[in-house]
Design a protein around this motif. Structure first.
Motif, mmCIF file in Angstrom:
data_model
loop_
_atom_site.group_PDB
_atom_site.id
_atom_site.type_symbol
_atom_site.label_atom_id
_atom_site.label_comp_id
_atom_site.label_asym_id
_atom_site.label_seq_id
_atom_site.Cartn_x
_atom_site.Cartn_y
_atom_site.Cartn_z
ATOM 1 N N SER A 12 22.308 2.131 0.733
ATOM 2 C CA SER A 12 20.995 1.831 1.311
ATOM 3 C C SER A 12 20.130 3.073 1.233
ATOM 4 C CB SER A 12 21.119 1.362 2.763
ATOM 5 O OG SER A 12 21.623 2.394 3.592
ATOM 6 N N LEU B 295 10.939 3.951 -9.089
ATOM 7 C CA LEU B 295 11.566 2.835 -8.403
ATOM 8 C C LEU B 295 11.302 1.544 -9.150
ATOM 9 C CD1 LEU B 295 10.413 4.989 -6.129
ATOM 10 C CD2 LEU B 295 11.336 3.310 -4.549
ATOM 11 N N ALA C 253 10.938 -2.725 -8.661
ATOM 12 C CA ALA C 253 10.725 -3.815 -7.714
ATOM 13 C C ALA C 253 10.672 -5.133 -8.480
ATOM 14 C CB ALA C 253 9.438 -3.613 -6.929
ATOM 15 N N GLN D 200 8.152 -8.673 -4.071
ATOM 16 C CA GLN D 200 7.852 -7.265 -3.792
ATOM 17 C C GLN D 200 7.077 -6.630 -4.942
ATOM 18 O OE1 GLN D 200 8.302 -6.061 -0.858
ATOM 19 N NE2 GLN D 200 9.459 -7.826 -0.127
ATOM 20 N N ILE E 55 9.594 2.380 2.130
ATOM 21 C CA ILE E 55 10.433 1.567 1.252
ATOM 22 C C ILE E 55 11.858 1.555 1.746
ATOM 23 C CG2 ILE E 55 11.469 1.465 -1.058
ATOM 24 C CD1 ILE E 55 8.793 2.664 -2.082
ATOM 25 N N SER E 56 12.462 0.384 1.731
ATOM 26 C CA SER E 56 13.911 0.269 1.921
ATOM 27 C C SER E 56 14.477 -0.414 0.694
ATOM 28 C CB SER E 56 14.237 -0.530 3.191
ATOM 29 O OG SER E 56 13.721 -1.848 3.112
ATOM 30 N N GLY E 57 15.670 -0.002 0.293
ATOM 31 C CA GLY E 57 16.263 -0.561 -0.912
ATOM 32 C C GLY E 57 17.685 -0.091 -1.082
ATOM 33 N N HIS E 58 18.140 -0.093 -2.329
ATOM 34 C CA HIS E 58 19.493 0.359 -2.630
ATOM 35 C C HIS E 58 19.506 1.033 -3.997
ATOM 36 C CE1 HIS E 58 19.295 -3.675 -4.490
ATOM 37 N NE2 HIS E 58 20.142 -3.183 -5.383
ATOM 38 N N GLU F 265 16.305 0.490 -6.322
ATOM 39 C CA GLU F 265 15.812 -0.896 -6.351
ATOM 40 C C GLU F 265 15.178 -1.218 -5.002
ATOM 41 O OE1 GLU F 265 15.614 -4.630 -8.579
ATOM 42 O OE2 GLU F 265 16.342 -2.642 -9.176
ATOM 43 N N VAL F 266 13.918 -1.639 -5.025
ATOM 44 C CA VAL F 266 13.167 -1.916 -3.797
ATOM 45 C C VAL F 266 13.562 -3.276 -3.229
ATOM 46 C CG1 VAL F 266 10.873 -2.286 -2.833
ATOM 47 C CG2 VAL F 266 11.226 -0.511 -4.553
ATOM 48 N N GLU F 267 13.808 -3.313 -1.916
ATOM 49 C CA GLU F 267 14.060 -4.573 -1.209
ATOM 50 C C GLU F 267 12.885 -4.951 -0.313
ATOM 51 O OE1 GLU F 267 17.713 -3.971 0.869
ATOM 52 O OE2 GLU F 267 18.903 -3.755 -0.953
ATOM 53 N N GLN F 268 12.325 -3.973 0.395
ATOM 54 C CA GLN F 268 11.173 -4.193 1.260
ATOM 55 C C GLN F 268 10.199 -3.033 1.099
ATOM 56 O OE1 GLN F 268 10.525 -6.856 3.206
ATOM 57 N NE2 GLN F 268 12.459 -7.883 2.703
#
Length: 215
Positions: A19, A66, A68, A72, A88-91, A107-110
């Motif tokens: 994360s 990054l 997305a 997103q 940004i939150s992601g993994h 990789e962007v999640e939010q």
């Protein structure tokens, strides 16, 4: 300091993952959308943040690319402006170009938009994975102990490996107690990978806290 687990068995059942949390400023002036055959949007963009390494008074500027996808990606295309702050939150997930070169690992999640340049910066990474590479204990130019690790955080993609530098007492502990194949929880911060590590990933995780989970 390394964390301690009350029950190792419970932790061993946790799926390997990563994360990332970032607060920084958007660098990209033009953001282009591309589409997969199923209509899913994808885009790449750059974010800048600053960090001050422990024991150093000099602030360092880091810029990361990054990825997305889907909703997103479309939101970033619509609302992102160069210079504005973004949360940004992601993994971590290595992305390769047509030549097989790794171009991005986030990789962007939010995503949330600050709406103005941010003067604050946040950069945190948590890894849960398997040790697939481990150096001997080393000393930095400041005589601080550190250990170079390679950690697999994606059980569905064995080629996805994260470079890590673990520092100080946690490094000394892992050097003595951990072996290839052991599980590890590691917390740290993103930085650019050194030239010798870029073939594996363009980023490096500077680790400051760890939890050793035996295989």
């Amino acid at each position: 300091m390394p964390l301690k687990a009350s029950s190792g068995e419970k932790f061993l059942q946790v799926i390997c993952r990563s994360s990332v949390e970032i607060l920084g400023n958007i660098v990209s002036k033009e953001i282009t959308l591309r589409y997969f055959s199923d209509g899913t949007a994808i885009t790449q963009f750059e974010v800048l943040f600053k960090r001050k390494p422990k024991g150093s008074g000099k602030e360092q500027v880091e810029v990361f690319q990054l990825n997305a996808r889907g909703e997103q990606a479309e939101r970033i295309k619509q609302y992102a402006k160069a210079g504005d702050g973004v949360v940004i939150s992601g993994h971590l997930k290595n992305q390769k170009d047509s030549k097989g070169t790794i171009t991005s690992a986030i990789e962007v999640e939010q995503v949330s938009f600050v709406g103005a340049p941010s003067q604050l910066y946040w950069n945190k990474v948590t890894l849960v994975g398997e040790i697939v590479g481990k150096s001997s204990l080393r000393k930095s130019i400041n005589n601080q102990s550190y250990l170079k690790l390679q950690i697999s955080t994606d059980q569905s993609d064995q080629q996805h490996v994260v470079n890590c530098n673990l520092w100080a007492y946690p490094a000394e502990l892992i050097d003595k107690q951990a072996n290839i194949g052991d599980k590890l929880v590691l917390e740290g911060a993103l930085k650019k990978a050194f030239a010798e590590d870029k073939a594996i990933s363009p980023i490096l995780v500077d680790g400051h806290t760890c939890l050793h989970l035996k295989a």
